[in-house]
Design an enzyme around this catalytic site. Sequence first.
Site, PDB file in Angstrom:
ATOM      1  N   SER A  46       0.855  -1.182   0.000  1.00 20.08           N
ATOM      2  CA  SER A  46       0.000   0.000   0.000  1.00 20.08           C
ATOM      3  C   SER A  46       0.888   1.228   0.000  1.00 20.08           C
ATOM      4  CB  SER A  46      -0.908   0.007   1.238  1.00 20.08           C
ATOM      5  OG  SER A  46      -1.492   1.281   1.430  1.00 20.08           O
TER       6      SER A  46
ATOM      7  N   TYR B 226      -2.330  -0.400  10.583  1.00 21.93           N
ATOM      8  CA  TYR B 226      -2.253  -0.760   9.164  1.00 21.93           C
ATOM      9  C   TYR B 226      -0.987  -0.188   8.532  1.00 21.93           C
ATOM     10  CZ  TYR B 226      -3.543  -0.950   4.212  1.00 21.93           C
ATOM     11  OH  TYR B 226      -3.549  -1.166   2.859  1.00 21.93           O
TER      12      TYR B 226
END
Length: 313
Positions: free
Chosen positions: A178, A191
């Site tokens: 990501s 995250y």
Amino acid sequence: MGLPSATVLPLLIVVAAGIYYIYNEVLQFMSKSLVRNKVVVVSDAVSGVGTECAHLFHKGGARLILCGTSWDKLESLYDSLTTDADPRETFAPKLVILDFSDIDSMEDVVAEVMECYGYVDVLICNSSMKLKAPIQSVSLELDRNIMDINYFGPSTLAKGVLPTMISRRSGHIILINSIQGRLAVPFRSSYAASKHAAQAFFDCLRAEVEEYGIVVSTISHTFINASQPPQVEEPVPKPNALAAFITSQLTHGVRPSVLANEIMHTVNRKRKEVVLAHPIPRVALYLRSLLPHFLFAVLAAGVKDSVLGEQMQ
């Protein structure tokens, strides 16, 4: 007699568009032919991106090993791939249950994956657990679970297939990461931390295995947008203008099919690093290095206005 000058530019545009179309079609054909007979492992194959990858690589003639947490979903994906498929052009996929949250099972999973064909040409580490919450509300147990799925799982799987890649002096490991592996935003602490850890691990791995002819790639994207474009909502009262503009750029996301095509291109072009993001997130990456205080101020303003905290992924 020459063409009127008014028609030259439109003609050039049409010719350029035609050449570009043919070029893309040739690239697409070559991409599929280059993965033929390759042993390709896809983790979380039943997700949107994983399913798109499975269809793309299956059509290209790859020997797929599809991994997922649900046997029913894996069988459904198997049926969708093999129904009406030409057995002379494609291979029936192998199915393996893989749950990155169960780290203790990884040794057995790796053994099962290796038993399928005895080696792996391409490993696509596609897994992600997201969480949006203030830091103080996230438990240690949840932190660990996210780290298992986003970091320890992919890194352990990569270590498992590495010995045969080293012995064969070939292989390609791809981390679907990501953009938050590079840029952390508010309310995504666990995250972002797991994605930063994964980015660092695979960056180190790339350098360590290059001498063996093994390619390690990372693909950093904004959030996966598998839904229909959202309806226009009422504006937030008195938002921070810059924060709201950044938010509007990030809500586009990346379609699973677009990401799957980029994964295919990455395999064939052996690109080591890919960023799939709109200009604003790319600029934010540079600001993080060049003008960090400015970026921090923007993010803090976004949290205060509850714009970035709700919208950024």
